[in-house]
Design an enzyme around this catalytic site. Structure first.
Site, mmCIF file in Angstrom:
data_model
loop_
_atom_site.group_PDB
_atom_site.id
_atom_site.type_symbol
_atom_site.label_atom_id
_atom_site.label_comp_id
_atom_site.label_asym_id
_atom_site.label_seq_id
_atom_site.Cartn_x
_atom_site.Cartn_y
_atom_site.Cartn_z
ATOM 1 C CE LYS A 192 -4.009 1.973 2.476
ATOM 2 N NZ LYS A 192 -5.067 1.773 3.682
ATOM 3 N NE ARG B 117 -14.448 8.128 8.830
ATOM 4 C CZ ARG B 117 -13.467 8.028 8.063
ATOM 5 N NH1 ARG B 117 -12.584 9.132 7.841
ATOM 6 N NH2 ARG B 117 -13.265 7.011 7.105
HETATM 7 O O1 PNS Z 1 -6.720 2.337 8.643
HETATM 8 P P1 PNS Z 1 -7.093 1.090 7.644
HETATM 9 O O2 PNS Z 1 -6.117 1.088 6.598
HETATM 10 O O3 PNS Z 1 -8.576 1.176 7.561
HETATM 11 O O4 PNS Z 1 -6.695 -0.014 8.693
HETATM 12 C C1 PNS Z 1 -6.976 -1.284 8.352
HETATM 13 C C2 PNS Z 1 -6.345 -2.697 9.024
HETATM 14 C C3 PNS Z 1 -4.946 -2.290 9.203
HETATM 15 C C4 PNS Z 1 -7.027 -2.661 10.248
HETATM 16 C C5 PNS Z 1 -6.779 -3.939 8.187
HETATM 17 O O5 PNS Z 1 -6.202 -3.516 6.857
HETATM 18 C C6 PNS Z 1 -5.767 -5.026 8.985
HETATM 19 O O6 PNS Z 1 -6.125 -5.379 10.323
HETATM 20 N N1 PNS Z 1 -4.898 -5.528 8.338
HETATM 21 C C7 PNS Z 1 -4.007 -6.789 8.711
HETATM 22 C C8 PNS Z 1 -4.250 -7.945 8.160
HETATM 23 C C9 PNS Z 1 -5.511 -8.842 8.566
HETATM 24 O O7 PNS Z 1 -5.363 -9.128 9.708
HETATM 25 N N2 PNS Z 1 -6.516 -9.002 7.777
HETATM 26 C C10 PNS Z 1 -7.766 -9.865 8.000
HETATM 27 C C11 PNS Z 1 -8.866 -9.119 8.591
HETATM 28 S S1 PNS Z 1 -9.678 -7.960 7.639
#
Ligand code: PNS
Length: 169
Positions: A46, A98
């Site tokens: 990303k 939100r």
């Molecule tokens: O601020 P964001 O980008 O909306 O956060 C997204 C986040 C970091 C919470 C999410 O991408 C995440 O938990 N990624 C880690 C990988 C994971 O566990 N994926 C499975 C659950 S969706």
């Protein structure tokens, strides 16, 4: 007398950059949990404005003088969030909500995390109304074109944004 176990929550996200909306969620989280771990996802696929190291430093600086500073831990993680939550002995994952438009993806993520682990609960907190319109992406867009982001992000964040966006006053 038995020692009461600390209740730890993880507040995961990209935090690219931290906004006052995030700060509000962290403060609300601390009313429920003993400690909140602000966990920055290390995600090389990303494209981010700030590196994880920069984000770690900026967020730590933002809470350096906070009254609850010792209960706010800032870290980065990679891999599955539920695995990280287990290592940290966290009982909850905090996500900010939100608007209704956030709901679908948040719901999907929370259900997936529940499928992966029954040991951690996702809880959704609402930001104060004054932060409802703020997101990291909108702040970046405003800053890129020199708009005023005062009051939308902590000062250390605003200073670092100035380095990236010369038009920002
Ligand atoms: O601020 P964001 O980008 O909306 O956060 C997204 C986040 C970091 C919470 C999410 O991408 C995440 O938990 N990624 C880690 C990988 C994971 O566990 N994926 C499975 C659950 S969706």
């Amino acid at each position: 007398m038995t020692d009461k176990k600390e209740r730890i929550a993880i507040y995961p996200g990209s935090f690219d950059p931290l906004t006052n909306g995030h700060v509000d969620i962290i403060e609300r989280g601390l009313k429920i949990f003993d400690k909140v771990i602000v966990a920055i996802l290390f995600n090389p696929s990303k494209k981010a404005l700030f590196s994880v190291e920069e984000r770690l430093a900026m967020i730590k600086e933002s809470f350096a003088t906070h009254k609850n500073q010792e209960n706010i831990i800032v870290e980065s993680f990679d891999g599955l969030l539920v695995d990280y939550a287990k290592i940290k002995d966290a009982v909850a994952i905090i996500r900010g909500m939100r608007a209704i438009s956030d709901f679908e993806s948040e719901f999907q993520m929370a259900l997936m995390n529940r499928k992966l682990s029954r040991d951690v609960q996702t809880i959704f907190l609402m930001t104060g109304l004054r932060w409802i319109f703020i997101s990291s992406s909108i702040i970046k867009e405003v800053a890129r074109f020199g708009g005023d982001i005062s009051g939308m992000a902590p000062n250390p964040i605003k200073c670092k944004m100035k380095e990236k966006f010369p038009l920002l006053k």
